[in-house]
Design a protein around this motif. Sequence first.
Motif, PDB file in Angstrom:
ATOM      1  N   ALA A 305       0.865  -1.184   0.000  1.00 53.90           N
ATOM      2  CA  ALA A 305       0.000   0.000   0.000  1.00 53.90           C
ATOM      3  C   ALA A 305       0.894   1.224   0.000  1.00 53.90           C
ATOM      4  CB  ALA A 305      -0.894   0.003   1.232  1.00 53.90           C
ATOM      5  N   ALA A 306       0.467   2.252  -0.719  1.00 53.88           N
ATOM      6  CA  ALA A 306       1.248   3.492  -0.769  1.00 53.88           C
ATOM      7  C   ALA A 306       0.320   4.668  -0.514  1.00 53.88           C
ATOM      8  CB  ALA A 306       1.935   3.629  -2.124  1.00 53.88           C
ATOM      9  N   GLY A 307       0.821   5.642   0.231  1.00 48.60           N
ATOM     10  CA  GLY A 307       0.011   6.798   0.619  1.00 48.60           C
ATOM     11  C   GLY A 307      -0.100   7.820  -0.508  1.00 48.60           C
ATOM     12  N   ILE A 308      -1.332   8.164  -0.861  1.00 51.92           N
ATOM     13  CA  ILE A 308      -1.570   9.110  -1.963  1.00 51.92           C
ATOM     14  C   ILE A 308      -1.023  10.499  -1.621  1.00 51.92           C
ATOM     15  CG2 ILE A 308      -3.372  10.257  -3.345  1.00 51.92           C
ATOM     16  CD1 ILE A 308      -3.455   7.323  -3.889  1.00 51.92           C
ATOM     17  N   GLU A 309      -1.304  10.960  -0.384  1.00 54.61           N
ATOM     18  CA  GLU A 309      -0.877  12.324  -0.026  1.00 54.61           C
ATOM     19  C   GLU A 309       0.640  12.422  -0.028  1.00 54.61           C
ATOM     20  OE1 GLU A 309      -3.191  10.577   1.909  1.00 54.61           O
ATOM     21  OE2 GLU A 309      -4.802  11.519   0.769  1.00 54.61           O
ATOM     22  N   ARG A 310       1.306  11.371   0.490  1.00 54.34           N
ATOM     23  CA  ARG A 310       2.774  11.362   0.510  1.00 54.34           C
ATOM     24  C   ARG A 310       3.318  11.355  -0.915  1.00 54.34           C
ATOM     25  NH1 ARG A 310       4.214   8.371   5.410  1.00 54.34           N
ATOM     26  NH2 ARG A 310       2.760   9.235   6.953  1.00 54.34           N
ATOM     27  N   MET A 311       2.726  10.550  -1.793  1.00 51.88           N
ATOM     28  CA  MET A 311       3.209  10.490  -3.179  1.00 51.88           C
ATOM     29  C   MET A 311       3.069  11.849  -3.853  1.00 51.88           C
ATOM     30  SD  MET A 311       2.199   6.853  -4.881  1.00 51.88           S
ATOM     31  CE  MET A 311       0.609   6.511  -4.198  1.00 51.88           C
TER      32      MET A 311
END
Length: 419
Positions: A305-311
């Motif tokens: 899983a990857a964080g949208i806001e961080r990306m």
Amino acid sequence: MSSLQAPRGTFDVLPADAAQRTVLEQHARRILGAAGYGRIETPTYEATELFARGVGEATDIVQKEMYSFDDGGGRSMTLRPEGTAPVCRAYLEHGMHKLPQPVKLWYLSSFFRAEAPQKGRFRQFWQVGAEAIGAAGPETDAELIILLADVLRAVGVKDTHLRLSSLGTAETRREYREELAAYLHAHEDGLSPEVISRIDLNPMRAFDADDRRTKETMRNAPILLDRLAPEDAEHFERVKVLLDEAGVSYELDPTLVRGLDYYARTLWEFTSSSLGAQSALGGGGRYDGLIEQLGGPPTPGVGWAAGIERMLLAAGEQPVPVNVVDLFVAIAARDSTEAHQAGFKLANAARQAGLSAQLELAGRGLKGQLKHADRLGARYVAIIGDPMQISLKDMEAGDQTEIAPEAVIPTILRGSRVA
Ligand code: AMP
């Protein structure tokens, strides 16, 4: 201004931000779709027990970050803090173990954790994630890592760094945990009280500690990577070879721990040095025991899983497609009901014909309407005075012609074909 505000740690996605998010979603759909991953959406809340069992009782998430509530019927529900346990629950509930394996799924959803908000850390945040359930081989681990690297690259995330490790199997980990716990007890003098309080619950978390003294003590702690069983070491070796062949660079980090209990064997995390303290972009790992823990048959699984806001933070400003407005319908005869009706009809018909069209809705004077059309970047403005006679203004060329109402749309369509 109203005193009502979005709750602490949450945010509104306004149209200007939505464009970036749409682009990110399109990249994820293209990259994951091309690798055979199908979209899944699970409910926003689940039975609390799913996360207690699936994420792990000893994790921060379950111990202090869950938004749980009574559903009114005496059952405890929890706003989903992560996506893997719900996806595995759905896999079992819908008998996906009877489908050809592996079952490959991806999601883009919001998640909820009662954390202290700071830059890049929210209480409601969004993640894109991918899971491959039912495949045990190292190719699946490597495929997922590469897909996450592809998504990060497509989104334009800068300064990424991949940390990689292996946790071995549950049995190796059990033995190692005992060894580590013994080491920690023998060195309690050099540990923070919080770490000491967790030694028997989850000694691995000691590697995660921020305080200097604990870090120092952990430097000589036994390392799990050195104690992998031969078949786990072989699996990990194959993952590394596949990544090497794909040209994906990584750093081995035997102290890597992630805040979820279900991982076994491969574990990884991408960070970006262009983010501040919250530098984790996303990560994942293998969770071969999870499905069984949830009451299913022994089934291997791996995902991330990857964080949208961080990306988006780490990508910075990226070009987004501009919204084209083909037609703005202006009303010159403001008091004429017929003109308003004709304008309304024209805007509708233009949309039906596939054009993007906007109608004057704010009661501006003609000059104001033309200014607004210009601000929107409209290519044509249809000015309606006498409903039977429409002035069509080409905003780029600047010329204006009187045409019959039924000629407006064909003229614009011809125009857009030329453009
Ligand atoms: P996790 O599910 O904890 O493995 O998190 C995966 C990724 O989701 C992290 O690397 C972050 O990019 C993002 N993430 C996790 N928690 C938060 C949060 N509270 N706010 C914003 N992003 C988060």
